[in-house]
Design a protein around this motif. Structure first.
Motif, PDB file in Angstrom:
ATOM      1  N   SER A  14       0.821  -1.218   0.000  1.00  0.00           N
ATOM      2  CA  SER A  14       0.000   0.000   0.000  1.00  0.00           C
ATOM      3  C   SER A  14       0.852   1.264   0.000  1.00  0.00           C
ATOM      4  CB  SER A  14      -0.920   0.011   1.226  1.00  0.00           C
ATOM      5  OG  SER A  14      -0.145   0.062   2.418  1.00  0.00           O
ATOM      6  N   SER A  61      -4.884   3.431  -6.927  1.00  0.00           N
ATOM      7  CA  SER A  61      -5.111   4.171  -5.681  1.00  0.00           C
ATOM      8  C   SER A  61      -6.552   4.648  -5.538  1.00  0.00           C
ATOM      9  CB  SER A  61      -4.164   5.365  -5.606  1.00  0.00           C
ATOM     10  OG  SER A  61      -2.811   4.947  -5.643  1.00  0.00           O
ATOM     11  N   SER A 108      -6.740  -0.994  -2.234  1.00  0.00           N
ATOM     12  CA  SER A 108      -6.110  -0.313  -1.098  1.00  0.00           C
ATOM     13  C   SER A 108      -4.700  -0.832  -0.847  1.00  0.00           C
ATOM     14  CB  SER A 108      -6.957  -0.487   0.169  1.00  0.00           C
ATOM     15  OG  SER A 108      -6.803  -1.780   0.725  1.00  0.00           O
ATOM     16  N   GLN A 109      -4.423  -2.027  -1.364  1.00  0.00           N
ATOM     17  CA  GLN A 109      -3.100  -2.628  -1.212  1.00  0.00           C
ATOM     18  C   GLN A 109      -2.308  -2.599  -2.520  1.00  0.00           C
ATOM     19  OE1 GLN A 109      -2.154  -3.534   2.039  1.00  0.00           O
ATOM     20  NE2 GLN A 109      -4.062  -2.360   2.204  1.00  0.00           N
ATOM     21  N   ASN A 332      -5.338   4.189   4.885  1.00  0.00           N
ATOM     22  CA  ASN A 332      -4.452   4.798   3.891  1.00  0.00           C
ATOM     23  C   ASN A 332      -4.545   6.317   3.906  1.00  0.00           C
ATOM     24  OD1 ASN A 332      -3.441   2.368   2.962  1.00  0.00           O
ATOM     25  ND2 ASN A 332      -4.796   2.247   1.191  1.00  0.00           N
TER      26      ASN A 332
END
Length: 416
Positions: A14, A61, A108-109, A332
């Motif tokens: 991430s 992203s 998200s990763q 994040n």
């Protein structure tokens, strides 16, 4: 080119996603993507080679929070269908809420799933692609493979919090060393059950999506829908943490059982070492209460694998994945230093006004204020519940539609 995420030489990270959002904040940009980005629609081109590494990272992203928000909207409409007597529509929409949650967790990763070609970004910032299966199958492949990587379970548990304290720190207070790859895989396989059964269950699920619904009975209960709505809102309220509390208990009790030392008072010392903020929501008497008397209704419904999949069961599994996706994306944002209310001002006011949560010219000063409308709606629910959708539709409830607007939670959980 490798054909699976697990076959890649490195693991997703991430880090570049966080860097992207930090750059978004620093530039003061008023859109998710730079105006020069060639894919303003957020979609992947047929040939990934037409995008630069930075352009690919940008797409990965933004897909995290945006798939998450769309997933909550699908869940909202699934709830509406449940109350309207459309069981097949509920199941169809809940499945797609689950699908969007899976896409969001992966994004998200740093993992981006396309139609056939997929890519991820690793900790060094290198973007690596693979040719896999189509979207539905590849989401499940990549999600379960990612869940089994070292550190993935810890990432999930770090995102989920009780009283501001992560489940990761709580679990490690009791068990510093855990079979995290196994635990991560088990959790995702449980919550994403319908994604995993997508291929086998396609025939029955496609009846809901494309078939003649009235010739295939799919039982549902309005009274149970009432109770489910109350339970869901309790879990996703601005101060709600019931899902996390029950999850932590289940994880701890499962590890205690596997350790062979099942005498719970032996663990009181570790319990006393927990952060006091967490203990306020996670009392010792709750930890030691019999599991049969303390299983959250959402987890009970989510564990129902009776074929064909019941709408309430799919809806519950979607809720669990969306809750996880929301917290991972918010993690994040926090790591990037975003003040989400100000830095994402270009997005969230429109998100809420388009769904009728408030007038476009007057967004709320405090996003948690959106909860008060839901509280009023829940207070207006009659007891006992109406026996038929006809009776329910004719209730004199000005706040009628608030009952299923679960996408409101995007504004107090993802944005805050």
């Amino acid at each position: 080119m490798a054909t699976t995420l697990a076959a890649q030489p490195t693991s997703p990270s991430s880090a570049e996603v966080v860097n992207y959002f930090a750059t978004l904040k620093a530039s003061g940009r008023n859109s998710w993507l730079n105006v020069a980005h060639p894919r303003q629609d957020g979609e992947l081109p047929a040939r990934l080679s037409t995008l630069s590494p930075a352009e690919k990272i940008a797409l990965a992203s933004i897909r995290g929070p945006l798939h998450c928000a769309d997933g909550w909207s699908y869940l909202s409409q699934a709830m509406r269908a449940l109350f309207s007597g459309h069981a097949h529509t509920c199941r169809h929409l809940a499945y797609y809420a689950e699908l969007r949650a899976g896409l969001s967790i992966l994004a998200s990763q740093g993992v981006c799933i396309g139609k056939k070609y997929h890519f991820y970004v690793d900790a060094a910032g290198d973007v690596r692609a693979w040719e896999g299966q189509s979207t539905h199958e590849e989401i499940w492949n990549a999600l379960t493979q990612w869940a089994g990587f070292n550190g993935s379970f810890e990432v999930m548990m770090a995102a989920l919090k009780i009283g501001g304290v992560s489940l990761e720190s709580a679990i490690k207070t009791f068990f510093p060393v855990l079979p995290s790859a196994q635990l991560g895989t088990q959790l995702i396989r449980s919550w994403g059950y319908d994604l995993g059964k997508g291929h086998q269950d396609r025939a029955t699920r496609n009846i809901s999506s494309y078939g003649v619904n009235d010739l295939t009975e799919l039982p549902t209960s309005l009274s149970k829908g009432f109770e489910l709505a109350k339970t869901i809102w309790e879990a996703i309220a601005p101060v709600g943490n019931s899902l996390e509390v029950y999850l932590l208990k289940n994880l701890l009790r499962d590890q205690i059982r596997k350790s062979g030392d099942t005498y719970l008072p032996h663990y009181k010392t570790q319990y006393n070492s927990l952060d006091p903020r967490l203990r306020r929501h996670f009392e010792w008497k709750f930890v030691t209460a019999p599991l049969k008397r303390s299983i959250h209704p959402i987890f009970v419904l989510a564990s129902d694998h009776t074929p064909p999949a019941r709408p309430e069961a799919v809806l519950s599994r979607a809720l669990l994945l969306l809750r996880l996706a929301t917290q991972m994306n918010n993690q994040n944002f926090e790591a990037a230093g975003l003040n989400t209310i100000d830095d994402l001002q270009f997005w969230w006011p429109k998100f809420g006004s388009e769904r009728g949560f408030y007038d476009h010219s007057a967004p709320p000063d405090e996003l948690s204020d959106l909860w008060s409308d839901v509280e009023i709606a829940l207070e207006d629910l009659v007891d006992p519940a109406p026996a038929t959708p006809y009776a329910f539709a004719r209730l004199d409830m000005p706040s009628f539609n608030r009952i299923w607007e679960t996408d409101r939670s995007v504004l107090w959980a993802l944005i805050k």
